[in-house]
Design an enzyme around this catalytic site. Structure first.
Site, PDB file in Angstrom:
ATOM      1  CE1 TYR A  75      -3.920  -2.123   0.319  1.00 20.81           C
ATOM      2  CE2 TYR A  75      -2.767  -3.165   2.136  1.00 20.81           C
ATOM      3  CZ  TYR A  75      -3.810  -3.159   1.234  1.00 20.81           C
ATOM      4  OH  TYR A  75      -4.726  -4.173   1.224  1.00 20.81           O
ATOM      5  CG  HIS A 116      -6.836   4.927   0.961  1.00 19.51           C
ATOM      6  ND1 HIS A 116      -7.598   6.070   1.055  1.00 19.51           N
ATOM      7  CD2 HIS A 116      -7.598   3.951   1.532  1.00 19.51           C
ATOM      8  CE1 HIS A 116      -8.757   5.792   1.647  1.00 19.51           C
ATOM      9  NE2 HIS A 116      -8.773   4.523   1.951  1.00 19.51           N
ATOM     10  CG  PHE A 126      -5.404  -2.418   7.371  1.00 19.05           C
ATOM     11  CD1 PHE A 126      -4.954  -2.345   6.065  1.00 19.05           C
ATOM     12  CD2 PHE A 126      -4.900  -3.408   8.200  1.00 19.05           C
ATOM     13  CE1 PHE A 126      -4.023  -3.247   5.582  1.00 19.05           C
ATOM     14  CE2 PHE A 126      -3.965  -4.312   7.728  1.00 19.05           C
ATOM     15  CZ  PHE A 126      -3.527  -4.228   6.415  1.00 19.05           C
ATOM     16  CG  ASN A 176     -11.554  -0.535   7.788  1.00 20.41           C
ATOM     17  OD1 ASN A 176     -10.410  -0.789   8.164  1.00 20.41           O
ATOM     18  ND2 ASN A 176     -12.400  -1.479   7.416  1.00 20.41           N
ATOM     19  CG  ASP A 219      -7.024   9.254   0.685  1.00 19.57           C
ATOM     20  OD1 ASP A 219      -6.906   8.971   1.903  1.00 19.57           O
ATOM     21  OD2 ASP A 219      -7.852   8.689  -0.057  1.00 19.57           O
ATOM     22  CG  ASN A 266     -13.949   3.728   4.500  1.00 14.64           C
ATOM     23  OD1 ASN A 266     -15.115   4.052   4.696  1.00 14.64           O
ATOM     24  ND2 ASN A 266     -13.595   2.914   3.523  1.00 14.64           N
TER      25      ASN A 266
END
Length: 190
Positions: free
Chosen positions: A16, A21, A67, A69, A94, A115
């Site tokens: 990632y 993100h 993460f 969320n 973002d 999120n």
């Protein structure tokens, strides 16, 4: 009131690292690099933490590794432990609703469907400052997840980096809590 905590939102893991993100991570990592603040993992706060001085003000940095969320699971215990109020927090993330290469500084408001913010607001309220890093919106809403979790094109990455550079250049005003002046510098960036 000045800023005591700067949080960058993103997802942990090499896969990632370069995705849109993680623009919030990119901003905080650049700050840490520029001001010589070492980020180390602290399992108590489920994230990378750092403490240092930016323009003669002590500031803490946080990159949640929960993460996106689940960002609140990192931010909530951190702010509670250090007694940091929302008005003293800047969260970089973002933003789909801002074009690539643009950046906006905002105080308060809703989560806008993000999120990370969606998970943080119930824990600490909505009165924190937000550094919204534009990543643009894909053509169809069905493409949003793929868009935020993919790498930007080389040109887009250059534009996002330039926007982040603008925010880093305005960090003095942000840290001191001169949000009006910082907003004028950041929100006009193209």
């Amino acid at each position: 009131m000045g800023i005591k905590l700067i949080v960058g939102l993103g997802n942990p893991g090499v896969q990632y690292q370069q995705t849109r993100h993680n623009a919030g991570f990119w901003f905080v990592e650049q700050l840490a690099d520029k001001f010589g603040i070492r980020l180390i993992f602290d399992k108590k706060f489920h994230g990378q933490v750092g403490r240092g001085t930016i323009h003669n003000q002590e500031v803490r940095l946080l990159l949640p590794e929960t993460f996106m969320n689940r960002s609140g699971q990192s931010v909530a215990p951190f702010t509670k432990f250090y007694g940091i109020h929302p008005e003293s927090i800047l969260i970089a993330h973002d933003e789909l609703d801002i074009p690539v290469g643009s950046i906006k500084l905002k105080t308060g408001g809703g989560h806008g469907g993000h999120n990370g913010l969606k998970d943080i607001v119930p824990h600490i309220g909505a009165d924190f400052h937000r550094l919204r890093i534009g990543i643009g919106r894909p053509m169809h809403s069905s493409q949003v997840s793929g868009h935020v979790l993919s790498k930007p094109s080389a040109d887009d990455r250059i534009s996002i980096t330039a926007a982040i550079d603008c925010a880093v250049a305005s960090i003095h005003e942000i840290i001191l809590g001169d949000m009006e002046r910082a907003r004028n510098q950041i929100n006009g960036f193209r």
